[in-house]
Design an enzyme around this catalytic site. Structure first.
Site, PDB file in Angstrom:
ATOM      1  N   TYR A  82       1.218   9.829 -10.287  1.00 44.10           N
ATOM      2  CA  TYR A  82       0.410   8.763  -9.697  1.00 44.10           C
ATOM      3  C   TYR A  82      -0.134   7.482 -10.683  1.00 44.10           C
ATOM      4  CZ  TYR A  82      -2.855   7.023  -6.285  1.00 44.10           C
ATOM      5  OH  TYR A  82      -3.663   6.275  -5.602  1.00 44.10           O
ATOM      6  N   LEU A  84       0.846  -1.404  -0.150  1.00 47.39           N
ATOM      7  CA  LEU A  84      -0.155  -0.053  -0.051  1.00 47.39           C
ATOM      8  C   LEU A  84       0.898   1.292  -0.070  1.00 47.39           C
ATOM      9  CD1 LEU A  84      -2.092  -2.293   1.098  1.00 47.39           C
ATOM     10  CD2 LEU A  84      -3.008  -0.582   2.428  1.00 47.39           C
TER      11      LEU A  84
HETATM   12  P1  NAD Z   1      -2.219   7.415   2.916  1.00 49.37           P
HETATM   13  O1  NAD Z   1      -1.402   8.238   2.250  1.00 49.37           O
HETATM   14  O2  NAD Z   1      -3.029   7.335   4.108  1.00 49.37           O
HETATM   15  O3  NAD Z   1      -1.049   6.002   3.042  1.00 49.37           O
HETATM   16  C1  NAD Z   1      -0.058   5.690   2.251  1.00 49.37           C
HETATM   17  C2  NAD Z   1       0.935   5.326   3.365  1.00 49.37           C
HETATM   18  O4  NAD Z   1       2.190   5.022   2.562  1.00 49.37           O
HETATM   19  C3  NAD Z   1       1.458   6.508   4.372  1.00 49.37           C
HETATM   20  O5  NAD Z   1       1.627   5.936   5.727  1.00 49.37           O
HETATM   21  C4  NAD Z   1       2.900   6.648   3.729  1.00 49.37           C
HETATM   22  O6  NAD Z   1       3.634   7.274   4.813  1.00 49.37           O
HETATM   23  C5  NAD Z   1       3.216   5.459   3.109  1.00 49.37           C
HETATM   24  N1  NAD Z   1       4.180   5.655   2.090  1.00 49.37           N
HETATM   25  C6  NAD Z   1       4.477   6.652   1.230  1.00 49.37           C
HETATM   26  N2  NAD Z   1       5.270   6.345   0.413  1.00 49.37           N
HETATM   27  C7  NAD Z   1       6.120   5.371   1.115  1.00 49.37           C
HETATM   28  C8  NAD Z   1       7.490   4.791   0.796  1.00 49.37           C
HETATM   29  N3  NAD Z   1       8.260   5.207  -0.120  1.00 49.37           N
HETATM   30  N4  NAD Z   1       7.992   3.627   1.706  1.00 49.37           N
HETATM   31  C9  NAD Z   1       7.257   3.428   2.707  1.00 49.37           C
HETATM   32  N5  NAD Z   1       6.122   3.883   2.949  1.00 49.37           N
HETATM   33  C10 NAD Z   1       5.574   4.950   2.227  1.00 49.37           C
HETATM   34  O7  NAD Z   1      -3.015   6.750   1.448  1.00 49.37           O
HETATM   35  P2  NAD Z   1      -4.324   5.762   1.554  1.00 49.37           P
HETATM   36  O8  NAD Z   1      -5.501   6.347   1.044  1.00 49.37           O
HETATM   37  O9  NAD Z   1      -4.420   4.841   2.895  1.00 49.37           O
HETATM   38  O10 NAD Z   1      -4.066   4.837   0.361  1.00 49.37           O
HETATM   39  C11 NAD Z   1      -2.975   3.411   0.756  1.00 49.37           C
HETATM   40  C12 NAD Z   1      -3.264   2.984  -0.595  1.00 49.37           C
HETATM   41  O11 NAD Z   1      -4.328   2.751  -1.392  1.00 49.37           O
HETATM   42  C13 NAD Z   1      -2.181   3.731  -1.675  1.00 49.37           C
HETATM   43  O12 NAD Z   1      -1.122   2.968  -2.340  1.00 49.37           O
HETATM   44  C14 NAD Z   1      -3.255   4.307  -2.496  1.00 49.37           C
HETATM   45  O13 NAD Z   1      -2.575   4.738  -4.017  1.00 49.37           O
HETATM   46  C15 NAD Z   1      -4.294   3.279  -2.962  1.00 49.37           C
HETATM   47  N6  NAD Z   1      -5.625   3.722  -3.226  1.00 49.37           N
HETATM   48  C16 NAD Z   1      -6.277   4.548  -2.146  1.00 49.37           C
HETATM   49  C17 NAD Z   1      -7.460   5.089  -2.542  1.00 49.37           C
HETATM   50  C18 NAD Z   1      -8.165   5.860  -1.516  1.00 49.37           C
HETATM   51  O14 NAD Z   1      -9.403   6.483  -1.922  1.00 49.37           O
HETATM   52  N7  NAD Z   1      -7.980   6.220  -0.276  1.00 49.37           N
HETATM   53  C19 NAD Z   1      -7.881   5.032  -3.817  1.00 49.37           C
HETATM   54  C20 NAD Z   1      -7.024   4.053  -4.402  1.00 49.37           C
HETATM   55  C21 NAD Z   1      -5.894   3.525  -4.566  1.00 49.37           C
END
Ligand code: NAD
Ligand code: UDP
Length: 314
Positions: A143, A71
């Site tokens: 992204y 994630l």
């Molecule tokens: P978020 O930003 O709350 O969580 C992402 C986490 O990844 C954070 O804790 C961040 O610190 C960590 N992170 C970022 N880059 C990193 C790296 N290089 N190494 C280690 N950790 C790293 O976002 P979220 O909404 O919880 O999303 C989680 C995943 O789900 C992401 O991959 C996102 O693309 C995907 N996603 C989320 C949604 C949504 O609506 N929330 C929709 C589509 C996809």
């Protein structure tokens, strides 16, 4: 099982860690805390089944695990556009590192992909066989294209090296522990409504999104990870589609706010419509969302109210 969750201190990751620990698994949460927050995983820190590692997935790491949920990646437009080159590195080099780890220790790996791989879709609702309409050089491409390459890498490691992969395409998800400052529509509107500030609708608010509550999403993720013989990609989201203007009005009503709606410029490449077709998830995973948007929004409003009142958070 021993399970690695990258991005485990983020919004969705922290809910996933909590659920997996609750199911009796040993969970390693790996995060670089770019957008994640220790507060999200605080209730788990004393649990002997939970381990936290501060690490960036752009750098390799070796861990003995059975499953990997990948994630790690900033998810909100303002955060992923803050350092776009790093966003691409996280999706591409990070995925290569996690796939290399999966290959070496023979772990199953699930990639958190996104509805953004459909771009500004010309097919509506979006089905998994649609290849998308993505601007490769725009401000969202770091992204969108990063996530598209991550899907490619999943499939190539699967075909070339026999890695056991799963791909989910997550549609807009919301709930407690969304970051207050991430600029996404749910956190923005709820905080603006609670503080009595203007609600900032971008464009005319005619663009649509479909919002899924986080507990439903986590349920779908775990089903997909443990589904034998189905690698996806599969859409996970709530088909309840709404215009952004209607959504703003709904949040004003639910919070009883006196906030007014104001219109701001639409950001570049903002998709005009988005709604998942979830027939595949229904058939293969016996999954569909259960939480009505009103109920999920009430939980989210309570969460942000507790943040504002300074008595957050569990
Ligand atoms: P978020 O930003 O709350 O969580 C992402 C986490 O990844 C954070 O804790 C961040 O610190 C960590 N992170 C970022 N880059 C990193 C790296 N290089 N190494 C280690 N950790 C790293 O976002 P979220 O909404 O919880 O999303 C989680 C995943 O789900 C992401 O991959 C996102 O693309 C995907 N996603 C989320 C949604 C949504 O609506 N929330 C929709 C589509 C996809
Ligand atoms: N949006 C809005 N006002 C805000 C934040 C977002 O009108 O304060 C709109 C945004 O332009 C988009 C939709 O809400 O059309 C969803 O935006 P978000 O950033 O949450 O997610 P994404 O665009 O990645 O789906």
């Amino acid at each position: 099982m021993r399970i690695l969750v990258t991005g485990g201190a983020g919004f969705i990751g922290s809910h996933l860690c909590e659920r997996l620990v609750g199911e009796g698994h040993d969970v390693i949460c790996l995060d670089n805390f770019f957008t994640g927050n220790k507060r999200n995983i605080e209730p788990l820190l004393d649990n002997h089944r939970f381990e936290l590692i501060r690490h960036d997935i752009v750098e390799p790491i070796l861990l003995e695990v059975d499953q990997i949920y990948n994630l790690a990646c900033p998810a909100s437009p303002i955060h992923y556009q803050y350092n776009p080159v790093k966003t691409v590195k996280t999706s591409v080099m990070g995925s290569i590192n996690m796939l290399g780890l999966a290959k070496r220790v023979r772990a199953r790996i699930l990639q958190a992909s996104t509805s953004e791989i459909y771009g500004d879709p010309k097919i509506h609702p979006q089905t998994e066989d649609y290849w998308g309409n993505v601007n490769p050089i725009g401000v969202r491409s770091c992204y969108d294209e990063g996530k598209r390459v991550a899907e490619t890498l999943m499939m190539d490691y699967h075909r070339q090296n026999g890695v056991d992969v799963r791909i989910i395409r997550i549609f807009n998800t919301y709930g407690p522990r969304m970051a207050e400052n991430d600029g996404r529509v749910v956190s923005n509107f709820v905080l603006q409504a609670l503080k009595g500030e203007d609600i900032t609708v971008y464009g005319k608010g005619k663009q649509t999104r479909s919002f899924c509550y986080v507990s439903d999403l986590v349920d779908g993720m775990i089903r997909m990870m443990n589904c034998p013989g189905f690698i996806g990609p599969v859409n996970l989201g709530n088909p309840a589609e709404t215009t952004i203007l209607e959504f703003a009005e709904r949040i004003i009503a639910l919070t009883g706010s006196k906030s007014k709606i104001v219109f701001k410029p639409l950001p570049a490449d903002d998709p005009k419509q988005r709604q998942p077709n979830i027939d595949l998830a229904k058939t293969k995973l016996d999954w569909e969302p259960r939480v009505a948007v009103e109920d999920g929004l009430k939980q989210t409003i309570d969460y942000f109210a507790s943040i504002i009142n300074g008595n957050c958070c569990k």
